[in-house]
Design an enzyme around this catalytic site. Structure first.
Site, PDB file in Angstrom:
ATOM      1  N   SER A 232       0.841  -1.190   0.000  1.00 25.78           N
ATOM      2  CA  SER A 232       0.000   0.000   0.000  1.00 25.78           C
ATOM      3  C   SER A 232       0.885   1.251   0.000  1.00 25.78           C
ATOM      4  O   SER A 232       1.759   1.385  -0.855  1.00 25.78           O
ATOM      5  CB  SER A 232      -0.959  -0.043   1.199  1.00 25.78           C
ATOM      6  OG  SER A 232      -1.923   0.970   1.121  1.00 25.78           O
ATOM      7  N   GLU A 358      -8.752  -3.211  -6.102  1.00 20.58           N
ATOM      8  CA  GLU A 358      -8.087  -2.247  -5.223  1.00 20.58           C
ATOM      9  C   GLU A 358      -9.009  -1.113  -4.757  1.00 20.58           C
ATOM     10  O   GLU A 358      -8.845  -0.578  -3.668  1.00 20.58           O
ATOM     11  CB  GLU A 358      -6.878  -1.635  -5.940  1.00 20.58           C
ATOM     12  CG  GLU A 358      -5.721  -2.584  -6.171  1.00 20.58           C
ATOM     13  CD  GLU A 358      -4.913  -2.856  -4.921  1.00 20.58           C
ATOM     14  OE1 GLU A 358      -5.262  -2.335  -3.851  1.00 20.58           O
ATOM     15  OE2 GLU A 358      -3.922  -3.618  -5.008  1.00 20.58           O
ATOM     16  N   HIS A 468      -8.232  -4.342  -1.573  1.00 21.55           N
ATOM     17  CA  HIS A 468      -6.935  -3.834  -1.134  1.00 21.55           C
ATOM     18  C   HIS A 468      -6.544  -4.488   0.191  1.00 21.55           C
ATOM     19  O   HIS A 468      -7.312  -4.489   1.155  1.00 21.55           O
ATOM     20  CB  HIS A 468      -7.024  -2.314  -0.965  1.00 21.55           C
ATOM     21  CG  HIS A 468      -5.736  -1.671  -0.566  1.00 21.55           C
ATOM     22  ND1 HIS A 468      -4.705  -1.456  -1.457  1.00 21.55           N
ATOM     23  CD2 HIS A 468      -5.308  -1.180   0.624  1.00 21.55           C
ATOM     24  CE1 HIS A 468      -3.704  -0.862  -0.835  1.00 21.55           C
ATOM     25  NE2 HIS A 468      -4.043  -0.688   0.434  1.00 21.55           N
TER      26      HIS A 468
END
Length: 548
Positions: A232, A358, A468
């Site tokens: 991330s 995502e 995500h």
């Protein structure tokens, strides 16, 4: 059931560090004139909370990190150090969300349990118990994620990575560092630029990497064999470290491994001026002749309240980050994507990949958007205020409201929380994650060895799909991606002797993706050609307007 098992494992092992089973003799290491005592846990030694820079408090708040000149005395390195101040976030809440989606949000984005303080520049080291100062093991440096606003080293079990490396007979040392976050680490304005104190979170990471060069030999590591790895915003940080100083690594690392993060479409540091001005006003510094100096003297609680009042990644503006690395003319001399185009990138092997969906988690805060016109307004005001009507309409003609083409992908008409949710999730995920990754690979795979992956696991996860962070299971629990990481750290190639599918390099002619799947065939090689029109269009707009 598979989702519950995944999240239970994540909470128990990958995102929380349990109490180790200690051996009788505690490990010790000498740094300068100091002795550090760590914890012995089975076949692994760990040293926690080692300061790598002076506390960024007082006049060092909003200032470049200052290295520790020399260690003296005795240190207990048995407990994690303080995490850096966190920006308060409010998790998405809606009666539309499934129980699994709510549990996912709380597990991955819940608050830290360990102490938080501005005195937080510390790191942790995990080593095989058998190492000596002459072992010269490869070193993996972990940079945690959290949207540049939250996170800390104590949330991750480094023992899992080191144990996997021991089992593979390819032992590595793992280092993880805390670094300044949110406004403390990424305050951005003309005042910050003039003072030369921008991108402090990245500067902290760089200082930790210098510490590794100076001291990792004492732990059995080889300072010439460092791989930086992040997820991330940690992966975005890895990418920014590759672009820093025009691509000059300063000999700090030789390889990079990125999960859900690439060179971002950010612009000049003045893009953060509105948030700087907000904090200055909220802390009573507006009348000061030097507002930055005034902010250094603001009581911590007052500063915290002012920062918490600014947007976070679960605010309505979502991935339009308030605090993010930006062009400062020093650390980042141009926009990241321009630096990629100009070839000012560290010429090292790298791995980069994404989860399939995502954008889903970050689109749960805009469920009130239900019409085409509302989507148009959101995209224009939030990401492309300078774009023409024709340009935005062109984008929305590619990213349509058709549920069957939205994210979570490949789920047909399922997961349509609102008429526009899957559309916004697709657009945001591609803008911030997927399109930048492909852009990076297309521009660099001709010049350096690259590999890429796509995680499509937990596709049946209600509401958010392969969201995500769901790839964390692939690596913090000794799954296949862990093996590929360990082999890459050893040989600058994710392939090795393990009985896994061979991971082909990514090239322009053959853009291979190692694809992680649910079901009886967990690995497959696919091609990075999906949503080509959307990626190309988003990249062109990003290069023109720098939306962050």
């Amino acid at each position: 059931m598979i989702v519950r098992v995944f999240l239970a494992c994540l909470a128990a092992g990958g995102m929380a560090f349990g109490t180790p089973t200690s051996r009788a003799t505690a490990p010790m290491v000498t740094l300068d004139s100091a002795t550090f005592t760590g914890v012995a846990s089975g076949s692994i030694n760990l040293f926690r909370g080692i300061p790598f820079a002076q506390p960024p408090t007082g006049n060092l708040r909003f200032n470049l990190p200052k290295p520790i000149q020399s260690y003296n005395g005795s240190y207990s390195a048995t407990s994690f150090g303080n995490a850096c101040p966190q920006q308060a976030i409010q998790l998405p809440a809606s009666n539309l969300l499934s129980e699994n989606a709510t549990y996912y949000l709380n597990t991955l984005f819940g608050p830290l349990a360990n102490p938080i303080s501005e005195d937080c520049l510390n790191l942790d080291v995990w080593t095989p118990a058998t190492v000596t100062p002459t072992s010269k093991l490869p070193v993996v440096v972990w940079i945690f994620g959290g949207g540049f606003e939250t996170g800390g080293t104590s949330s991750y079990n480094g023992s899992a990575i080191v144990q996997s490396s021991i089992d593979l007979d390819k032992p590595v040392i793992l280092v993880s560092m805390n670094y300044r976050l949110s406004a403390w680490g990424f305050l951005a304005s003309s005042e910050v630029k003039a003072a030369g104190v921008a991108n402090l979170g990245l500067q902290d990471q760089r200082e930790a990497l210098r510490w590794v060069q100076k001291y990792i030999t004492a732990f059995g590591g080889d300072p010439s064999k460092v791989t930086i790895w992040g997820q991330s915003s940690g992966a975005m940080s890895v990418a920014m470290q590759m672009l820093a100083n025009g691509g000059n690594t300063e000999g700090l690392f030789r390889g990079a491994f990125m999960q859900s993060g690439s060179p971002l479409p950010v612009g000049d540091i003045t893009h953060g001026q509105v948030y700087y001005d907000s904090i200055v006003a909220a802390t009573g510094c507006s009348g000061a002749s030097d507002t930055l100096a005034c902010l250094r003297e603001v009581p911590p609680a007052t500063l915290q309240e002012a920062v918490d009042a600014t947007p976070n990644f679960f605010s309505y503006q979502s991935l339009k980050f308030a605090y993010v690395p930006r062009v400062d003319g020093v650390f980042l001399t141009d926009t990241p994507q321009n630096l990629v185009l100009e070839g000012r990138v560290a010429n090292i092997p790298f791995v980069t990949g994404d989860c399939d969906d995502e954008g889903t988690a970050f689109s749960l805060t805009s469920l009130n958007i239900t019409t085409d016109s509302e989507v148009y307004t959101y995209v224009e005001q939030n990401y492309f205020p300078e774009a023409t009507r024709s340009e935005i309409n062109g984008l929305l003609s590619i990213y349509t409201a058709n549920l069957t083409t939205g994210s979570p992908y490949d789920t047909g008409t399922l997961n349509g929380l609102t008429p526009q949710y899957k559309r916004i999730a697709s657009l945001q995920g591609d803008l911030i994650f997927q399109a930048p990754r492909r852009f990076f690979l297309q521009n660099r795979s001709r010049f350096q060895n690259t590999w890429s992956f796509l995680s499509k696991r937990l596709k049946t996860f209600t509401d958010v799909g392969s969201a995500h962070g769901t790839d964390i299971l692939n690596i913090w629990h000794g799954e296949e991606l862990t093996t590929y990481l360990v082999q890459f750290a050893n040989d600058l190639n994710p392939n090795g002797d393990a009985n896994l599918l061979t991971w082909p390099q990514y090239t322009m002619s053959s853009p291979h993706l190692m694809t992680f799947l649910d079901g009886p065939t967990p690995l497959a090689i696919t091609q990075d050609t999906y949503r080509a029109d959307g990626f190309t269009y988003l990249t062109s707009l990003s290069l023109k307007y720098h939306p962050l």
